[in-house]
Design a protein around this motif. Structure first.
Motif, PDB file in Angstrom:
ATOM      1  N   ASN A   1       0.987  -1.094  -0.206  1.00  0.00           N
ATOM      2  CA  ASN A   1       0.100   0.075   0.081  1.00  0.00           C
ATOM      3  C   ASN A   1       0.777   1.595  -0.318  1.00  0.00           C
ATOM      4  OD1 ASN A   1      -1.729   2.064   0.247  1.00  0.00           O
ATOM      5  ND2 ASN A   1      -2.763   1.141   2.368  1.00  0.00           N
ATOM      6  N   PRO A   2       0.944   2.060  -1.123  1.00  0.00           N
ATOM      7  CA  PRO A   2       1.782   3.051  -1.138  1.00  0.00           C
ATOM      8  C   PRO A   2       1.186   4.433  -0.372  1.00  0.00           C
ATOM      9  CG  PRO A   2       0.702   3.175  -2.874  1.00  0.00           C
ATOM     10  CD  PRO A   2       0.201   1.793  -2.265  1.00  0.00           C
ATOM     11  N   MET A   3       0.368   4.584  -0.234  1.00  0.00           N
ATOM     12  CA  MET A   3      -0.147   5.501   1.237  1.00  0.00           C
ATOM     13  C   MET A   3      -0.134   5.257   2.606  1.00  0.00           C
ATOM     14  SD  MET A   3      -3.895   5.975  -1.274  1.00  0.00           S
ATOM     15  CE  MET A   3      -3.421   5.377  -2.799  1.00  0.00           C
ATOM     16  N   LYS A   4       0.593   3.764   2.692  1.00  0.00           N
ATOM     17  CA  LYS A   4       0.759   3.764   4.082  1.00  0.00           C
ATOM     18  C   LYS A   4       2.203   4.415   4.480  1.00  0.00           C
ATOM     19  CE  LYS A   4      -2.227   0.308   6.009  1.00  0.00           C
ATOM     20  NZ  LYS A   4      -2.245  -1.206   6.745  1.00  0.00           N
ATOM     21  N   LYS A   5       2.757   5.367   5.245  1.00  0.00           N
ATOM     22  CA  LYS A   5       4.018   5.631   5.540  1.00  0.00           C
ATOM     23  C   LYS A   5       5.183   4.405   5.972  1.00  0.00           C
ATOM     24  CE  LYS A   5       2.760  10.096   6.825  1.00  0.00           C
ATOM     25  NZ  LYS A   5       2.331  11.072   7.562  1.00  0.00           N
ATOM     26  N   GLU A   6       4.460   3.849   7.282  1.00  0.00           N
ATOM     27  CA  GLU A   6       5.764   2.816   7.560  1.00  0.00           C
ATOM     28  C   GLU A   6       4.970   1.031   6.738  1.00  0.00           C
ATOM     29  OE1 GLU A   6       4.795   1.796  11.466  1.00  0.00           O
ATOM     30  OE2 GLU A   6       5.017   4.001  11.967  1.00  0.00           O
ATOM     31  N   GLY A   7       6.550   0.803   6.151  1.00  0.00           N
ATOM     32  CA  GLY A   7       6.403  -0.751   5.210  1.00  0.00           C
ATOM     33  C   GLY A   7       5.463  -1.697   6.095  1.00  0.00           C
ATOM     34  N   GLU A   8       4.807  -2.590   5.271  1.00  0.00           N
ATOM     35  CA  GLU A   8       3.655  -3.280   5.657  1.00  0.00           C
ATOM     36  C   GLU A   8       4.458  -5.284   5.890  1.00  0.00           C
ATOM     37  OE1 GLU A   8       0.032  -3.821   3.709  1.00  0.00           O
ATOM     38  OE2 GLU A   8       0.759  -2.636   2.511  1.00  0.00           O
ATOM     39  N   ALA A   9       4.909  -5.591   6.929  1.00  0.00           N
ATOM     40  CA  ALA A   9       4.958  -6.297   7.568  1.00  0.00           C
ATOM     41  C   ALA A   9       5.215  -7.793   5.980  1.00  0.00           C
ATOM     42  CB  ALA A   9       4.444  -7.419   8.227  1.00  0.00           C
TER      43      ALA A   9
ATOM     44  N   GLU B   1       9.407  -6.788  -0.449  1.00  0.00           N
ATOM     45  CA  GLU B   1       9.685  -6.649  -1.836  1.00  0.00           C
ATOM     46  C   GLU B   1       8.946  -7.216  -3.349  1.00  0.00           C
ATOM     47  OE1 GLU B   1      12.678  -7.818  -2.391  1.00  0.00           O
ATOM     48  OE2 GLU B   1      13.170  -7.739  -0.406  1.00  0.00           O
ATOM     49  N   LEU B   2       7.869  -6.970  -2.951  1.00  0.00           N
ATOM     50  CA  LEU B   2       6.279  -6.722  -3.014  1.00  0.00           C
ATOM     51  C   LEU B   2       6.777  -5.539  -4.409  1.00  0.00           C
ATOM     52  CD1 LEU B   2       3.606  -8.660  -1.140  1.00  0.00           C
ATOM     53  CD2 LEU B   2       4.751  -9.441  -3.412  1.00  0.00           C
ATOM     54  N   PRO B   3       5.603  -5.743  -5.379  1.00  0.00           N
ATOM     55  CA  PRO B   3       5.444  -4.106  -5.926  1.00  0.00           C
ATOM     56  C   PRO B   3       4.047  -4.053  -5.323  1.00  0.00           C
ATOM     57  CG  PRO B   3       4.366  -6.136  -6.983  1.00  0.00           C
ATOM     58  CD  PRO B   3       5.284  -6.623  -5.796  1.00  0.00           C
ATOM     59  N   ILE B   4       4.355  -2.477  -5.848  1.00  0.00           N
ATOM     60  CA  ILE B   4       2.797  -1.692  -5.025  1.00  0.00           C
ATOM     61  C   ILE B   4       1.705  -2.281  -6.011  1.00  0.00           C
ATOM     62  CG2 ILE B   4       1.514   0.388  -5.493  1.00  0.00           C
ATOM     63  CD1 ILE B   4       4.232   1.977  -5.094  1.00  0.00           C
ATOM     64  N   ARG B   5       0.308  -2.460  -5.135  1.00  0.00           N
ATOM     65  CA  ARG B   5      -0.511  -2.974  -5.366  1.00  0.00           C
ATOM     66  C   ARG B   5      -1.260  -2.657  -6.456  1.00  0.00           C
ATOM     67  NH1 ARG B   5      -4.236  -1.377   0.283  1.00  0.00           N
ATOM     68  NH2 ARG B   5      -4.138   1.181  -1.226  1.00  0.00           N
ATOM     69  N   GLU B   6      -2.005  -3.240  -7.401  1.00  0.00           N
ATOM     70  CA  GLU B   6      -2.551  -3.109  -8.205  1.00  0.00           C
ATOM     71  C   GLU B   6      -4.025  -2.762  -8.171  1.00  0.00           C
ATOM     72  OE1 GLU B   6      -3.621  -4.349 -12.822  1.00  0.00           O
ATOM     73  OE2 GLU B   6      -2.419  -5.202 -11.794  1.00  0.00           O
TER      74      GLU B   6
ATOM     75  N   PRO C   1      -4.921  -3.219 -18.591  1.00  0.00           N
ATOM     76  CA  PRO C   1      -3.672  -2.825 -18.327  1.00  0.00           C
ATOM     77  C   PRO C   1      -3.569  -2.675 -17.029  1.00  0.00           C
ATOM     78  CG  PRO C   1      -5.469  -1.142 -19.135  1.00  0.00           C
ATOM     79  CD  PRO C   1      -6.187  -2.596 -18.596  1.00  0.00           C
ATOM     80  N   GLU C   2      -2.381  -2.331 -15.770  1.00  0.00           N
ATOM     81  CA  GLU C   2      -1.909  -1.807 -14.688  1.00  0.00           C
ATOM     82  C   GLU C   2      -2.086  -0.902 -14.766  1.00  0.00           C
ATOM     83  OE1 GLU C   2       2.024  -3.703 -13.719  1.00  0.00           O
ATOM     84  OE2 GLU C   2       1.302  -5.622 -14.617  1.00  0.00           O
ATOM     85  N   PHE C   3      -2.879  -0.525 -12.764  1.00  0.00           N
ATOM     86  CA  PHE C   3      -2.801   0.258 -12.353  1.00  0.00           C
ATOM     87  C   PHE C   3      -2.773   0.676 -11.178  1.00  0.00           C
ATOM     88  CE2 PHE C   3      -6.113   3.898 -10.473  1.00  0.00           C
ATOM     89  CZ  PHE C   3      -5.614   4.792 -11.748  1.00  0.00           C
ATOM     90  N   ARG C   4      -1.603   1.543 -10.557  1.00  0.00           N
ATOM     91  CA  ARG C   4      -1.331   1.366  -9.057  1.00  0.00           C
ATOM     92  C   ARG C   4      -1.476   2.490  -9.051  1.00  0.00           C
ATOM     93  NH1 ARG C   4       0.610  -4.053  -8.726  1.00  0.00           N
ATOM     94  NH2 ARG C   4       1.611  -4.908 -11.122  1.00  0.00           N
ATOM     95  N   PRO C   5      -1.978   2.789  -8.135  1.00  0.00           N
ATOM     96  CA  PRO C   5      -2.210   4.068  -8.239  1.00  0.00           C
ATOM     97  C   PRO C   5      -0.879   4.504  -6.910  1.00  0.00           C
ATOM     98  CG  PRO C   5      -3.567   3.418  -7.115  1.00  0.00           C
ATOM     99  CD  PRO C   5      -2.868   2.258  -8.292  1.00  0.00           C
ATOM    100  N   THR C   6      -0.248   5.637  -6.515  1.00  0.00           N
ATOM    101  CA  THR C   6       0.738   6.289  -5.233  1.00  0.00           C
ATOM    102  C   THR C   6      -0.200   6.962  -4.658  1.00  0.00           C
ATOM    103  OG1 THR C   6       1.812   7.509  -7.074  1.00  0.00           O
ATOM    104  CG2 THR C   6       1.741   5.566  -7.057  1.00  0.00           C
ATOM    105  N   SER C   7      -1.602   7.732  -5.255  1.00  0.00           N
ATOM    106  CA  SER C   7      -2.092   9.091  -4.343  1.00  0.00           C
ATOM    107  C   SER C   7      -3.267   8.486  -4.348  1.00  0.00           C
ATOM    108  CB  SER C   7      -1.827  10.323  -4.355  1.00  0.00           C
ATOM    109  OG  SER C   7      -2.078  10.143  -6.046  1.00  0.00           O
TER     110      SER C   7
END
Length: 337
Positions: free
Chosen positions: A179-187, A191-196, A230-236
């Protein structure tokens, strides 16, 4: 019925020229009809203009080809192809969903999805879903089943999740990833890509209350011209499907709705023609269509037993999206009913 050529915006890439065809908490009341199934009886309460580039000529009627069970999935790659590839043109994928809510699973049930061969009755279990415990909102995790060896009972591979807002009126569908909107990394997701973001489902307030069927809006991105997703991985937040739709920026979105059922005086219920695939009354029953072609059923879902349901889908959605959309229907939606 004679052949009729209709304009089918967005549902197909513009260079395809294929023929498509028509296709269907607890305490729901039963009712059976071979051609029409009730959607929301009076006493059914739950506890819980497109541009030319996106237009294709579609001739009908031509019966769809039924996609049947295949050999067991033996690799993660095979699973991903089945889960995320849009259904082939002129093909209907018929599925069954079983709900297990015994013992500890009564509040947080499990769901198993199987692909079904309509003519032989053969089924193949391919996905499972579980409602997450200790979550303030409805939260389902979806996994696929892979058989690494003949002796294997099946290994679960996490595919994604469905999560609602607090009222249970809006659901967002994601693939497995960070989840790119979480400041802290998810346990465990370093190594995973940003969720689609795979889609969103909105349930509108129902002015008829418990007496009427639900109103659904399904949001997805349109496919590419060669029919791929198409892949769609929003970061905001501003890049998400919901934000684009609410701000009127739906040019590149595929917007679908559930088909409005008709009131039947004889059964005192709202009904839809599921062609025998749905046999019992439930507020959960629905069919998904595009506003420009109400006869092309993109997806249908409905009850056939206390804990058994059928789910059929066609192009342009994929198996993962269809299962996720079906899961949103299981929750009670007090703000809508």
């Amino acid at each position: 019925m004679s052949d009729q050529v209709v304009m089918h915006p967005q549902l197909n890439p513009p260079h395809f020229e294929h023929s498509l065809s028509d296709s269907d908490p607890e305490g729901d009341n039963e009712g059976q009809n071979e051609t029409e199934a009730p959607v929301a009886p009076l006493n059914d309460m739950e506890e819980n203009s497109e541009d030319d580039l996106h237009t294709v000529r579609v001739a009908r009627p031509v019966p769809p080809i039924d996609y049947g069970p295949q050999p067991p999935l033996i690799s993660t790659k095979e699973l991903m192809n089945l889960a995320f590839r849009p259904a082939a043109l002129n093909t209907r994928v018929a599925c069954r969903i079983g709900r297990c809510r015994d013992g500890l699973d009564k509040i947080y049930p499990q769901y198993q999805l199987s692909i079904e061969h309509i003519h032989t009755g053969e089924v193949q279990a391919v996905m499972t879903a579980r409602k997450k415990r200790k979550s303030q909102t409805s939260y389902y995790t979806i996994s696929g089943i892979v058989h690494d060896s003949p002796e294997s009972a099946g290994r679960l591979v996490e595919l994604g999740k469905v999560r609602s807002n607090f009222l249970g009126t809006t659901f967002v569908i994601y693939s497995h990833g960070k989840n790119p909107m979480k400041k802290e990394g998810e346990a465990g997701k370093g190594e995973l890509p940003i969720r689609e973001e795979m889609g969103a489902v909105l349930y509108d307030p129902n002015i008829l209350g418990f007496k009427g069927p639900r109103k659904m809006t399904i949001l997805m991105h349109t496919l590419t011209r060669d029919g791929k997703r198409p892949e769609f991985r929003p970061t905001s937040e501003s890049e998400t499907l919901l934000s684009k739709y609410r701000e009127g920026g739906s040019r590149d979105l595929l917007v679908l709705h559930n088909k409005s059922p008709q009131w039947n005086e004889e059964t005192q219920s709202f009904v839809l023609n599921f062609s025998g695939r749905v046999t019992q009354a439930s507020v959960k029953n629905f069919q998904i269509v595009h506003d420009n072609d109400l006869d092309y059923i993109v997806m249908q879902f409905g009850r056939v037993g206390p804990d058994h349901f059928t789910m059929d889908y066609k192009y342009p959605i994929c198996l993962f999206q269809a299962f996720a959309i079906a899961l949103t229907s299981f929750d009670a939606k007090l703000a809508c009913e």
